[in-house]
Design a protein around this motif. Structure first.
Motif, PDB file in Angstrom:
ATOM      1  N   ALA A 183       0.851  -1.200   0.000  1.00  0.00           N
ATOM      2  CA  ALA A 183       0.000   0.000   0.000  1.00  0.00           C
ATOM      3  C   ALA A 183       0.886   1.250   0.000  1.00  0.00           C
ATOM      4  CB  ALA A 183      -0.904   0.002   1.226  1.00  0.00           C
ATOM      5  N   GLY A 184       0.579   2.177  -0.913  1.00  0.00           N
ATOM      6  CA  GLY A 184       1.304   3.446  -0.931  1.00  0.00           C
ATOM      7  C   GLY A 184       0.740   4.372   0.122  1.00  0.00           C
ATOM      8  N   ASP A 185      -0.538   4.188   0.416  1.00  0.00           N
ATOM      9  CA  ASP A 185      -1.180   4.959   1.477  1.00  0.00           C
ATOM     10  C   ASP A 185      -1.184   4.066   2.721  1.00  0.00           C
ATOM     11  OD1 ASP A 185      -2.868   6.079   3.284  1.00  0.00           O
ATOM     12  OD2 ASP A 185      -4.532   6.420   1.874  1.00  0.00           O
ATOM     13  N   PRO A 186      -0.331   4.394   3.700  1.00  0.00           N
ATOM     14  CA  PRO A 186      -0.159   3.485   4.841  1.00  0.00           C
ATOM     15  C   PRO A 186      -1.430   3.270   5.651  1.00  0.00           C
ATOM     16  CG  PRO A 186       1.003   5.575   5.187  1.00  0.00           C
ATOM     17  CD  PRO A 186       0.491   5.595   3.781  1.00  0.00           C
ATOM     18  N   ASP A 187      -2.413   4.124   5.453  1.00  0.00           N
ATOM     19  CA  ASP A 187      -3.686   3.910   6.149  1.00  0.00           C
ATOM     20  C   ASP A 187      -4.319   2.576   5.785  1.00  0.00           C
ATOM     21  OD1 ASP A 187      -3.718   6.059   7.737  1.00  0.00           O
ATOM     22  OD2 ASP A 187      -5.391   7.084   6.748  1.00  0.00           O
ATOM     23  N   TRP A 188      -3.935   2.012   4.631  1.00  0.00           N
ATOM     24  CA  TRP A 188      -4.528   0.731   4.236  1.00  0.00           C
ATOM     25  C   TRP A 188      -3.807  -0.467   4.838  1.00  0.00           C
ATOM     26  CZ3 TRP A 188      -9.257   0.441   2.885  1.00  0.00           C
ATOM     27  CH2 TRP A 188      -9.849   1.547   2.300  1.00  0.00           C
ATOM     28  N   ILE A 189      -2.761  -0.179   5.606  1.00  0.00           N
ATOM     29  CA  ILE A 189      -2.083  -1.310   6.243  1.00  0.00           C
ATOM     30  C   ILE A 189      -2.766  -1.656   7.568  1.00  0.00           C
ATOM     31  CG2 ILE A 189       0.148  -2.273   6.967  1.00  0.00           C
ATOM     32  CD1 ILE A 189       1.486  -0.303   5.049  1.00  0.00           C
ATOM     33  N   PHE A 190      -2.967  -0.671   8.421  1.00  0.00           N
ATOM     34  CA  PHE A 190      -3.536  -0.995   9.742  1.00  0.00           C
ATOM     35  C   PHE A 190      -4.746  -0.154  10.163  1.00  0.00           C
ATOM     36  CE2 PHE A 190       0.842  -2.723  10.922  1.00  0.00           C
ATOM     37  CZ  PHE A 190       0.418  -4.041  10.829  1.00  0.00           C
ATOM     38  N   ALA A 191      -4.922   1.038   9.555  1.00  0.00           N
ATOM     39  CA  ALA A 191      -5.926   1.953  10.111  1.00  0.00           C
ATOM     40  C   ALA A 191      -7.346   1.355  10.182  1.00  0.00           C
ATOM     41  CB  ALA A 191      -5.923   3.268   9.342  1.00  0.00           C
ATOM     42  N   PRO A 192      -7.860   0.748   9.090  1.00  0.00           N
ATOM     43  CA  PRO A 192      -9.219   0.195   9.199  1.00  0.00           C
ATOM     44  C   PRO A 192      -9.291  -0.972  10.180  1.00  0.00           C
ATOM     45  CG  PRO A 192      -8.297  -0.217   7.003  1.00  0.00           C
ATOM     46  CD  PRO A 192      -7.290   0.580   7.742  1.00  0.00           C
ATOM     47  N   HIS A 193      -8.155  -1.630  10.360  1.00  0.00           N
ATOM     48  CA  HIS A 193      -8.133  -2.781  11.267  1.00  0.00           C
ATOM     49  C   HIS A 193      -8.274  -2.308  12.712  1.00  0.00           C
ATOM     50  CE1 HIS A 193      -6.006  -3.453   7.524  1.00  0.00           C
ATOM     51  NE2 HIS A 193      -6.396  -4.717   7.596  1.00  0.00           N
ATOM     52  N   VAL A 194      -7.618  -1.181  13.012  1.00  0.00           N
ATOM     53  CA  VAL A 194      -7.733  -0.628  14.374  1.00  0.00           C
ATOM     54  C   VAL A 194      -9.191  -0.234  14.625  1.00  0.00           C
ATOM     55  CG1 VAL A 194      -7.048   1.304  15.858  1.00  0.00           C
ATOM     56  CG2 VAL A 194      -5.334   0.117  14.477  1.00  0.00           C
ATOM     57  N   LYS A 195      -9.772   0.425  13.630  1.00  0.00           N
ATOM     58  CA  LYS A 195     -11.192   0.819  13.775  1.00  0.00           C
ATOM     59  C   LYS A 195     -12.071  -0.421  13.925  1.00  0.00           C
ATOM     60  CE  LYS A 195     -11.846   5.403  11.999  1.00  0.00           C
ATOM     61  NZ  LYS A 195     -10.553   5.821  11.427  1.00  0.00           N
ATOM     62  N   GLY A 196     -11.757  -1.451  13.134  1.00  0.00           N
ATOM     63  CA  GLY A 196     -12.543  -2.692  13.183  1.00  0.00           C
ATOM     64  C   GLY A 196     -12.471  -3.336  14.551  1.00  0.00           C
ATOM     65  N   LEU A 197     -11.286  -3.330  15.131  1.00  0.00           N
ATOM     66  CA  LEU A 197     -11.147  -3.970  16.442  1.00  0.00           C
ATOM     67  C   LEU A 197     -11.832  -3.147  17.515  1.00  0.00           C
ATOM     68  CD1 LEU A 197      -7.591  -5.520  16.327  1.00  0.00           C
ATOM     69  CD2 LEU A 197      -9.795  -6.584  15.959  1.00  0.00           C
ATOM     70  N   GLN A 198     -11.831  -1.812  17.338  1.00  0.00           N
ATOM     71  CA  GLN A 198     -12.568  -0.986  18.300  1.00  0.00           C
ATOM     72  C   GLN A 198     -14.067  -1.273  18.197  1.00  0.00           C
ATOM     73  OE1 GLN A 198     -10.549   2.831  17.104  1.00  0.00           O
ATOM     74  NE2 GLN A 198     -10.652   3.150  19.319  1.00  0.00           N
ATOM     75  N   ALA A 199     -14.520  -1.471  16.964  1.00  0.00           N
ATOM     76  CA  ALA A 199     -15.956  -1.689  16.770  1.00  0.00           C
ATOM     77  C   ALA A 199     -16.397  -3.102  17.146  1.00  0.00           C
ATOM     78  CB  ALA A 199     -16.323  -1.408  15.312  1.00  0.00           C
ATOM     79  N   PHE A 200     -15.562  -4.104  16.809  1.00  0.00           N
ATOM     80  CA  PHE A 200     -16.016  -5.491  16.942  1.00  0.00           C
ATOM     81  C   PHE A 200     -15.235  -6.307  17.967  1.00  0.00           C
ATOM     82  CE2 PHE A 200     -17.326  -4.461  12.594  1.00  0.00           C
ATOM     83  CZ  PHE A 200     -18.631  -4.902  12.595  1.00  0.00           C
ATOM     84  N   GLY A 201     -14.228  -5.677  18.588  1.00  0.00           N
ATOM     85  CA  GLY A 201     -13.301  -6.418  19.435  1.00  0.00           C
ATOM     86  C   GLY A 201     -13.929  -7.458  20.322  1.00  0.00           C
ATOM     87  N   SER A 202     -15.001  -7.096  21.030  1.00  0.00           N
ATOM     88  CA  SER A 202     -15.526  -8.047  22.008  1.00  0.00           C
ATOM     89  C   SER A 202     -16.403  -9.128  21.369  1.00  0.00           C
ATOM     90  CB  SER A 202     -16.285  -7.314  23.114  1.00  0.00           C
ATOM     91  OG  SER A 202     -17.072  -6.330  22.543  1.00  0.00           O
ATOM     92  N   TYR A 203     -16.758  -8.946  20.078  1.00  0.00           N
ATOM     93  CA  TYR A 203     -17.576  -9.985  19.410  1.00  0.00           C
ATOM     94  C   TYR A 203     -16.726 -10.960  18.608  1.00  0.00           C
ATOM     95  CZ  TYR A 203     -21.209  -6.499  20.215  1.00  0.00           C
ATOM     96  OH  TYR A 203     -22.045  -5.586  20.786  1.00  0.00           O
ATOM     97  N   LEU A 204     -15.420 -10.726  18.640  1.00  0.00           N
ATOM     98  CA  LEU A 204     -14.564 -11.494  17.730  1.00  0.00           C
ATOM     99  C   LEU A 204     -14.313 -12.917  18.199  1.00  0.00           C
ATOM    100  CD1 LEU A 204     -11.675  -9.234  16.467  1.00  0.00           C
ATOM    101  CD2 LEU A 204     -13.457 -10.348  15.179  1.00  0.00           C
ATOM    102  N   HIS A 205     -14.404 -13.848  17.258  1.00  0.00           N
ATOM    103  CA  HIS A 205     -13.932 -15.209  17.496  1.00  0.00           C
ATOM    104  C   HIS A 205     -12.647 -15.326  16.695  1.00  0.00           C
ATOM    105  CE1 HIS A 205     -18.322 -16.686  18.279  1.00  0.00           C
ATOM    106  NE2 HIS A 205     -17.847 -15.921  19.234  1.00  0.00           N
ATOM    107  N   TRP A 206     -11.518 -15.256  17.379  1.00  0.00           N
ATOM    108  CA  TRP A 206     -10.252 -15.171  16.654  1.00  0.00           C
ATOM    109  C   TRP A 206     -10.016 -16.384  15.768  1.00  0.00           C
ATOM    110  CZ3 TRP A 206      -8.009 -10.824  15.790  1.00  0.00           C
ATOM    111  CH2 TRP A 206      -8.173  -9.775  16.696  1.00  0.00           C
ATOM    112  N   GLU A 207     -10.598 -17.521  16.146  1.00  0.00           N
ATOM    113  CA  GLU A 207     -10.365 -18.720  15.331  1.00  0.00           C
ATOM    114  C   GLU A 207     -11.044 -18.592  13.952  1.00  0.00           C
ATOM    115  OE1 GLU A 207     -11.886 -18.568  18.199  1.00  0.00           O
ATOM    116  OE2 GLU A 207     -13.816 -19.587  18.157  1.00  0.00           O
ATOM    117  N   ASP A 208     -11.955 -17.639  13.806  1.00  0.00           N
ATOM    118  CA  ASP A 208     -12.617 -17.447  12.508  1.00  0.00           C
ATOM    119  C   ASP A 208     -11.933 -16.378  11.651  1.00  0.00           C
ATOM    120  OD1 ASP A 208     -14.461 -19.296  13.350  1.00  0.00           O
ATOM    121  OD2 ASP A 208     -15.893 -17.794  14.054  1.00  0.00           O
TER     122      ASP A 208
END
Ligand SMILES: CC(C)=CCC/C(C)=C/CC/C(C)=C/CC/C(C)=C/CC/C(C)=C/CC/C(C)=C/CC/C(C)=C/COP(=O)(O)OP(=O)(O)O
Ligand SMILES: O=P(O)(O)OC[C@@H](O)CO
Ligand SMILES: [Mg+2]
Length: 229
Positions: A87-112
């Motif tokens: 990714a040339g725009d580094p926001d596509w490396i981790f930024a949405p993932h951080v937001k995703g974990l903030q939004a879904f963190g407690s519902y996550l089944h890591w094995e999936d």
């Protein structure tokens, strides 16, 4: 946990494209190892949910390749999470993932969850434009990206993405030689049994997308080419 290690062939369905029930049934019952739902453009919660529900009428495993936080739909067998290696725009490396974990963190089944290092090689693909992907100079550089993913980041999978055009099997072979336990997906431009066979000889799993919508019978032939030789 889903076992993708034996997958040789996957069909990728795009929620933003039309496929009638008969065609969808043919795709799901084709003998492919899994249906991956994903795309770069026009992906919404509603069109993803609708497509997942239709695929769910069939026994084939269904996984979501996440491209938008707004379109994460429960009910898939697994969630593939791209990390765009070039990714040339580094926001596509981790930024949405951080937001995703903030939004879904407690519902996550890591094995999936399956992390997917994404190497975007076709500069004209929608995903290349979205992420401002840096051009991959040559096979050597592709192999170095593969090593970063497999050896430094220890990602379980890498996806060599040529979306829309048929890639260079020698580049994929170079990546495979550096994969060392990392599962290698190849996707892009597969339209014939010969192309399917050639890429399946160098990648662990091939992914077939657009041809489903352009020539269904040709798409179905790629399954036998890979699974029955
Ligand atoms: C309720 C429930 C089930 C909870 C589980 C939720 C869950 C799994 C949360 C995960 C949390 C998390 C870490 C989320 C990350 C979310 C996210 C938005 C990540 C970003 C992914 C990313 C880098 C996207 C960029 C685009 C990309 C790489 C897309 C991949 C797919 C792709 C390239 C498809 C091919 O598109 P293409 O055919 O070329 O394009 P068209 O659409 O034009 O056809
Ligand atoms: O649509 P095609 O070109 O078959 O590519 C498949 C997949 O790699 C797209 O993400
Ligand atoms: Mg597509």
């Amino acid at each position: 946990m889903i076992d993708y290690s034996s997958w040789r062939h996957v069909f990728k369905l795009d929620p933003d494209k039309e496929l009638d029930d008969a065609a969808l049934e043919a795709v799901c019952e084709s003998g492919t190892d899994a249906i991956m739902i994903g795309g770069t453009q026009g992906i919404t919660y509603d069109n993803t949910l609708e497509l997942m529900s239709r695929v769910r009428r069939h026994a084939v495993p269904a996984v979501l390749e996440i491209s938008s936080l707004q379109a994460i739909v429960p009910g898939f067998d697994a969630y593939f999470i791209p990390l765009v290696l070039n990714a040339g725009d580094p926001d596509w490396i981790f930024a949405p993932h951080v937001k995703g974990l903030q939004a879904f963190g407690s519902y996550l089944h890591w094995e999936d969850i399956v992390s997917e290092g994404y190497l975007v090689v076709n500069p004209d693909a929608a995903v290349a434009k979205l992420t401002q992907a840096k051009p991959v100079a040559d096979r050597d550089e592709a192999k170095a990206y593969m090593r970063v993913a497999a050896k430094i980041c220890r990602l379980p999978t890498v996806y060599i993405e040529y979306s829309g055009v048929y890639g260079d099997p020698e580049l994929v072979k170079a990546c495979k030689s550096a994969a060392e336990g990392c599962h290698l997906f190849y996707g892009g431009g597969i339209r014939t049994p010969e192309q399917a066979r050639n890429m399946a000889a160098v990648a662990d799993t091939i992914v077939v997308g657009n041809i489903i919508y352009e020539d269904l019978q040709a798409a179905l032939k790629t399954v036998d080419a890979v699974k029955r030789g």
